[in-house]
Design an enzyme around this catalytic site. Sequence first.
Site, PDB file in Angstrom:
ATOM      1  N   GLY A 148     -41.455  -4.866  28.455  1.00 40.52           N
ATOM      2  CA  GLY A 148     -42.452  -3.660  28.383  1.00 40.52           C
ATOM      3  C   GLY A 148     -42.456  -3.106  26.981  1.00 40.52           C
ATOM      4  O   GLY A 148     -41.266  -3.056  26.596  1.00 40.52           O
ATOM      5  N   GLU A 149     -43.561  -2.727  26.493  1.00 39.94           N
ATOM      6  CA  GLU A 149     -43.479  -2.078  25.081  1.00 39.94           C
ATOM      7  C   GLU A 149     -43.062  -0.762  25.302  1.00 39.94           C
ATOM      8  O   GLU A 149     -43.123  -0.054  24.334  1.00 39.94           O
ATOM      9  CB  GLU A 149     -45.141  -2.114  24.456  1.00 39.94           C
ATOM     10  CG  GLU A 149     -45.391  -3.412  24.157  1.00 39.94           C
ATOM     11  CD  GLU A 149     -46.782  -3.390  23.569  1.00 39.94           C
ATOM     12  OE1 GLU A 149     -47.648  -2.637  23.694  1.00 39.94           O
ATOM     13  OE2 GLU A 149     -47.007  -4.523  23.067  1.00 39.94           O
ATOM     14  N   LYS A 150     -42.958   0.125  26.558  1.00 36.28           N
ATOM     15  CA  LYS A 150     -42.504   1.309  26.746  1.00 36.28           C
ATOM     16  C   LYS A 150     -41.228   1.402  26.024  1.00 36.28           C
ATOM     17  O   LYS A 150     -40.753   2.355  25.508  1.00 36.28           O
ATOM     18  CB  LYS A 150     -42.318   1.487  28.310  1.00 36.28           C
ATOM     19  CG  LYS A 150     -41.351   2.311  29.005  1.00 36.28           C
ATOM     20  CD  LYS A 150     -41.503   3.739  28.581  1.00 36.28           C
ATOM     21  CE  LYS A 150     -40.481   4.666  29.367  1.00 36.28           C
ATOM     22  NZ  LYS A 150     -39.194   4.205  29.199  1.00 36.28           N
ATOM     23  N   GLY A 206     -34.201  -2.852  38.197  1.00 41.35           N
ATOM     24  CA  GLY A 206     -34.466  -2.345  39.653  1.00 41.35           C
ATOM     25  C   GLY A 206     -35.384  -1.129  39.829  1.00 41.35           C
ATOM     26  O   GLY A 206     -35.735  -0.713  38.600  1.00 41.35           O
ATOM     27  N   ALA A 207     -35.154  -0.409  40.802  1.00 39.48           N
ATOM     28  CA  ALA A 207     -36.313   0.817  41.165  1.00 39.48           C
ATOM     29  C   ALA A 207     -37.664   0.205  40.609  1.00 39.48           C
ATOM     30  O   ALA A 207     -38.362   1.225  39.523  1.00 39.48           O
ATOM     31  CB  ALA A 207     -35.431   2.042  40.299  1.00 39.48           C
ATOM     32  N   LEU A 208     -38.101  -0.664  41.069  1.00 36.17           N
ATOM     33  CA  LEU A 208     -39.530  -1.012  40.516  1.00 36.17           C
ATOM     34  C   LEU A 208     -40.392  -0.268  40.488  1.00 36.17           C
ATOM     35  O   LEU A 208     -40.707   0.269  41.881  1.00 36.17           O
ATOM     36  CB  LEU A 208     -39.656  -2.412  41.317  1.00 36.17           C
ATOM     37  CG  LEU A 208     -38.454  -3.571  40.990  1.00 36.17           C
ATOM     38  CD1 LEU A 208     -39.189  -5.002  41.813  1.00 36.17           C
ATOM     39  CD2 LEU A 208     -38.253  -4.011  39.759  1.00 36.17           C
ATOM     40  N   ARG A 253     -36.818   6.295  35.700  1.00 35.71           N
ATOM     41  CA  ARG A 253     -36.267   7.656  35.726  1.00 35.71           C
ATOM     42  C   ARG A 253     -37.084   8.650  35.968  1.00 35.71           C
ATOM     43  O   ARG A 253     -36.549   9.749  36.208  1.00 35.71           O
ATOM     44  CB  ARG A 253     -35.418   7.774  34.296  1.00 35.71           C
ATOM     45  CG  ARG A 253     -34.260   7.138  33.839  1.00 35.71           C
ATOM     46  CD  ARG A 253     -33.673   7.273  32.821  1.00 35.71           C
ATOM     47  NE  ARG A 253     -32.295   6.877  32.528  1.00 35.71           N
ATOM     48  CZ  ARG A 253     -32.146   5.837  31.930  1.00 35.71           C
ATOM     49  NH1 ARG A 253     -32.973   5.022  31.173  1.00 35.71           N
ATOM     50  NH2 ARG A 253     -30.848   5.254  31.685  1.00 35.71           N
ATOM     51  N   GLN A 301     -35.947  -1.752  22.428  1.00 38.72           N
ATOM     52  CA  GLN A 301     -35.364  -2.846  23.347  1.00 38.72           C
ATOM     53  C   GLN A 301     -36.285  -4.375  23.034  1.00 38.72           C
ATOM     54  O   GLN A 301     -35.575  -5.273  22.634  1.00 38.72           O
ATOM     55  CB  GLN A 301     -35.429  -2.558  24.606  1.00 38.72           C
ATOM     56  CG  GLN A 301     -35.061  -3.652  25.587  1.00 38.72           C
ATOM     57  CD  GLN A 301     -34.879  -3.141  26.824  1.00 38.72           C
ATOM     58  OE1 GLN A 301     -33.909  -2.772  27.232  1.00 38.72           O
ATOM     59  NE2 GLN A 301     -35.705  -3.529  27.733  1.00 38.72           N
ATOM     60  N   HIS A 339     -43.226  -2.269  35.741  1.00 39.26           N
ATOM     61  CA  HIS A 339     -42.401  -3.673  36.324  1.00 39.26           C
ATOM     62  C   HIS A 339     -43.587  -4.570  37.041  1.00 39.26           C
ATOM     63  O   HIS A 339     -43.600  -5.881  36.680  1.00 39.26           O
ATOM     64  CB  HIS A 339     -41.371  -3.602  37.391  1.00 39.26           C
ATOM     65  CG  HIS A 339     -40.271  -2.965  36.873  1.00 39.26           C
ATOM     66  ND1 HIS A 339     -39.553  -1.685  37.355  1.00 39.26           N
ATOM     67  CD2 HIS A 339     -39.386  -3.025  35.780  1.00 39.26           C
ATOM     68  CE1 HIS A 339     -38.891  -1.048  36.600  1.00 39.26           C
ATOM     69  NE2 HIS A 339     -38.598  -2.095  35.907  1.00 39.26           N
TER      70      HIS A 339
HETATM   71  O1  PAF Z   1     -35.304  -2.732  30.417  1.00 40.94           O
HETATM   72  C1  PAF Z   1     -34.427  -3.065  31.382  1.00 40.94           C
HETATM   73  O2  PAF Z   1     -34.614  -2.705  32.697  1.00 40.94           O
HETATM   74  C2  PAF Z   1     -32.840  -3.388  30.893  1.00 40.94           C
HETATM   75  O3  PAF Z   1     -32.707  -2.782  29.790  1.00 40.94           O
HETATM   76  C3  PAF Z   1     -32.878  -4.769  31.002  1.00 40.94           C
HETATM   77  C4  PAF Z   1     -33.541  -5.571  29.779  1.00 40.94           C
HETATM   78  C5  PAF Z   1     -33.119  -5.602  32.289  1.00 40.94           C
HETATM   79  C6  PAF Z   1     -31.182  -5.236  30.451  1.00 40.94           C
HETATM   80  O4  PAF Z   1     -30.551  -4.851  31.357  1.00 40.94           O
END
Ligand code: PAF
Length: 283
Positions: free
Chosen positions: A148-150, A31-33, A188, A154, A37
């Site tokens: 995202g590559e940011k 969230g907090a799009l 953030r 992950q 996103h």
């Molecule tokens: O990147 C994010 O927003 C989170 O780490 C994800 C992939 C939704 C998993 O909670």
Amino acid sequence: MEVIRSAAEVRAACDRARAEGRRVGFVPTMGALHEGHASLVRRARSECDLLVLSIFVNPLQFGPGEDFETYPRDERGDLETAERLGVDLVFAPSVEEMQPVRPPEVTVDPGPLGDRLEGASRPGHFRGVATVVARLFNIVGPCRAYFGEKDAQQLAVVRRLVRDLGFPVEVVPCPTVREPDGLARSSRNARLRPEEREAAGCLFLALSEAAERVRSGERDAATLVAVMAREIGATPLARLDYAAVVDEETFEEVREITGPARAVVAARFGSTRLIDNLRLPGP
Ligand code: PAF
């Protein structure tokens, strides 16, 4: 646009779509799009028939003392944004729906990649990410999932998850979206005070300077790390967590640039911790 809170209902809707031969696209979020996103959603919209976006602030990926409680949340704003961007289905489950047993007894081990850099700074973070992404993939069953590559580490963890556990999903990496001064879009960022926001531009400056040095022929990773640390260290409100040059896939630190590599940084601005990275030009 449908908003569904039950995993079983989302699974049924996605099953129906796949049975009709429709391609299911998935954008997982907390969230907090923001514009980052939005770029994932636009790409997914152009490539898929049923577009699912999840909104779930996953407690498993926050360590003790981290910002789970204060992580920005704005469900109403997010739903408006999702609708405007053409999302078909928003999955917005409760913690109880996603984790009936808390903490879950079975979790996904992200392997050694999960212990490096961001994983070393945030023990258990990538286990939490891998576990929730696996659960979301099992519910949605996407043909394509957009990341995202940011959050490059992950992305690498998710690619390994898909490879090693055999999820039938194509992981689509999407470029980082930046502010005019280069700051990577992040939920953030909203928590930065104006002077911290200004200081945060040093992350991209540091990464860009490292990339420029590589373009001019520098191959020594220690020199590049020193360049980045100096740039961030010289910014009064920034507290460097790490600066490193890593192999693109394993996130192991490299000594010399001989193949695909990324410069990665993490720093605190007041109570807000930000990360960023840049793919370095090939040798
Ligand atoms: O990147 C994010 O927003 C989170 O780490 C994800 C992939 C939704 C998993 O909670």
